[in-house]
Design an enzyme around this catalytic site. Structure first.
Site, mmCIF file in Angstrom:
data_model
loop_
_atom_site.group_PDB
_atom_site.id
_atom_site.type_symbol
_atom_site.label_atom_id
_atom_site.label_comp_id
_atom_site.label_asym_id
_atom_site.label_seq_id
_atom_site.Cartn_x
_atom_site.Cartn_y
_atom_site.Cartn_z
ATOM 1 N N ASP A 327 13.927 43.772 31.744
ATOM 2 C CA ASP A 327 14.680 42.710 31.091
ATOM 3 C C ASP A 327 15.081 43.185 29.702
ATOM 4 O O ASP A 327 14.433 44.077 29.135
ATOM 5 C CB ASP A 327 13.860 41.421 30.992
ATOM 6 C CG ASP A 327 14.728 40.184 30.834
ATOM 7 O OD1 ASP A 327 15.063 39.549 31.855
ATOM 8 O OD2 ASP A 327 15.098 39.851 29.683
ATOM 9 N N SER A 328 16.130 42.583 29.147
ATOM 10 C CA SER A 328 16.592 42.980 27.813
ATOM 11 C C SER A 328 15.881 42.233 26.701
ATOM 12 O O SER A 328 16.008 42.597 25.524
ATOM 13 C CB SER A 328 18.102 42.747 27.696
ATOM 14 O OG SER A 328 18.408 41.373 27.886
ATOM 15 N N ASP A 375 18.488 39.452 39.645
ATOM 16 C CA ASP A 375 18.595 38.036 39.277
ATOM 17 C C ASP A 375 19.220 37.930 37.889
ATOM 18 O O ASP A 375 18.578 37.519 36.923
ATOM 19 C CB ASP A 375 17.218 37.376 39.310
ATOM 20 C CG ASP A 375 17.297 35.859 39.137
ATOM 21 O OD1 ASP A 375 18.396 35.304 39.307
ATOM 22 O OD2 ASP A 375 16.259 35.243 38.824
ATOM 23 N N CYS A 415 23.817 32.881 39.760
ATOM 24 C CA CYS A 415 23.670 31.496 39.312
ATOM 25 C C CYS A 415 24.969 30.986 38.699
ATOM 26 O O CYS A 415 24.962 29.997 37.965
ATOM 27 C CB CYS A 415 22.515 31.366 38.324
ATOM 28 S SG CYS A 415 22.728 32.323 36.796
#
Length: 471
Positions: A327-328, A375, A415
């Site tokens: 993740d960032s 995701d 999403c």
């Protein structure tokens, strides 16, 4: 056909004696979505504004979409009731009633499609009660039958999902005994405290009493709704039992008053309600985390855009041999590591990197995985961004496919509500064609059942989760 009894007379409109104090008309042939009960009326769909107090010489043509955000930069008065408005078609036929925000390009949100139903506190109280009751149709608020299974009160769930629950502009998630309340419509802010009180009443009524509340409106939404920073601070002051600001002495998130622990399927999870994304976590993926994990036993797994570790931790808990979460956000990764430690999951590690760069670099190093999970955050915030979003999804998925041996698993999500399921699947067709790989869909899933979809608002059917095997 609309009956004549549902039409306001011309004298009612001009004298202001109709149920609403203001009337808006649609442009010709722009009224059909609202006849189908779509709750969003953009400024570009409106032809004119009539107000009892308006001067006859005042121009009434609505601003176009590009200028809608410039209507009023002074902000919304949180203490004044939002303007109740009747929506008519271009010929004057009554359609619906809602609350307006002249400073937003989403000019009007519709809440009532019956002329006999005012948009008042009683309406919102009733719909909040109905929304929470809807979550109990298949999940009784009773204690667990086994010590290994969490009770409903320990879990997380979405209690109110805006348009899907006929309360456009309000999202409420529950994490154990804490409510996370997100306002996305300035028109609701004048009754914000009342709405929070009603959610607390309904939560207790249906078996999940809550003692803490955090209220918020994110900066992007505030800009679109013409809500000032000072007004955001007032919204956050409605929080209860949770600090609106992080204390410098709170170096350990485990003891922070902003950190809430809850049971996410079989895992103990923590989220930061003040600084977390959306309303704190990703409850919409809760069932998908569990379902994807069923395929992960004994596999080496890469979870891209892991956030606080939802897919990664579920895979590790299900018996994956090795899991790498990327993740960032370092803050999100700190929470993910804490979640892994709380669940005694030693085979998972978390790394900070850009998702696109990380996939590219692993491919150049010749790495392979048994499963790759994607995701990413929302790529399309509007219809104009759909084409660019699909290119980004294709790039991400092609890089993921490069890391999979034949027979490997791809779990890929979107999403973005403006990206349809068919568009997303067609994107995967292009990925398979360009990479000369067969992609076999095992499951095509949506959000958890506590995120219902309103058929009148297709944007509420936003989440796509595809579990596929790549040959």
């Amino acid at each position: 056909m609309t009956s004549s009894s549902d039409q306001p007379s011309p004298s009612e409109i001009n004298s202001g004696t109709a149920a609403a104090t203001q009337v808006l008309r649609t442009k010709p042939n722009r009224h059909f979505p609202f006849l189908s009960r779509h709750p969003w009326v953009l400024a570009t769909a409106l032809a004119e504004t009539k107000s009892p107090s308006a001067d006859k010489n005042t121009p009434t043509e609505s601003t176009d979409e590009s200028n809608a955000a410039d209507v009023d930069s002074s902000g919304t008065d949180l203490h004044l009731p939002a303007q109740e408005v009747d929506l008519l078609d271009h010929d004057g036929n009554w359609i619906a009633r809602g609350l307006s925000n002249p400073a937003s390009r989403l000019r009007l949100r519709l809440y009532s499609f019956s002329r006999d139903q005012p948009v008042d506190d009683a309406l919102f109280a009733k719909r909040i009660d109905e929304a929470v009751a809807r979550r109990r149709l298949t999940q009784p608020a009773s204690s667990a039958t086994s010590d290994s299974q969490p009770t409903l009160a320990e879990k997380g769930e979405r209690l109110i999902f805006s348009e899907s629950d006929r309360i456009s502009g309000l999202i409420v998630d529950r994490y154990a005994d804490c409510l996370s309340v997100q306002f996305t419509a300035a028109a609701l802010l004048s009754r914000g405290k009342f709405l929070i009180d009603q959610v607390l009443i309904a939560a207790e009524k249906y078996g999940t009493p809550c003692r803490r509340v955090i209220a918020r409106m994110d900066a992007a939404t505030a800009k679109h709704e013409a809500v000032s920073e000072q007004q955001i601070a007032e919204i956050e002051s409605w929080s209860r039992g949770i600090s609106a600001e992080t204390s410098e002495s709170e170096s350990d998130a485990d003891t922070s008053v902003n950190t809430v622990w809850y049971r996410h399927n079989d895992l103990k999870m923590s989220i930061d309600l003040r600084d977390g994304q959306k309303t704190g976590g990703y409850l919409d993926q809760q069932d998908n985390h569990a379902e994807a994990a069923r395929y992960m036993a004994g596999k080496r797994v890469l979870d891209i855009c892991t956030y606080t570790g939802g897919f990664a931790l579920a895979a590790a808990h299900a018996g994956a041999s090795e899991v790498i979460g990327v993740d960032s956000s370092e803050k999100a990764l700190e929470m993910a590591r804490r979640n892994a430690e709380a669940n005694s999951l030693s085979q998972v590690k978390f790394e900070r990197a850009d998702c696109f760069d990380d996939l590219k670099n692993r491919g150049e190093r010749g790495e392979f995985f048994d499963a790759v999970i994607l995701d990413p955050p929302r790529f399309a915030g509007s219809r104009r961004q759909v084409d660019a979003a699909l290119r980004a999804y294709a790039r991400l998925n092609m890089s993921a496919v490069n890391l999979l041996q034949p027979g490997g698993l791809l779990v890929t999500c979107s999403c973005s509500g403006h990206v349809s399921r068919s568009d997303f699947l067609n994107m995967l067709v292009d990925v398979g064609r360009k990479r000369r790989r067969d992609i076999i869909i095992l499951q095509s899933r949506g959000p958890a059942p506590d995120h219902p979809c309103a058929v009148s608002c297709p944007e509420s059917d936003y989440l796509k989760c595809v579990i596929a095997q790549v040959q």
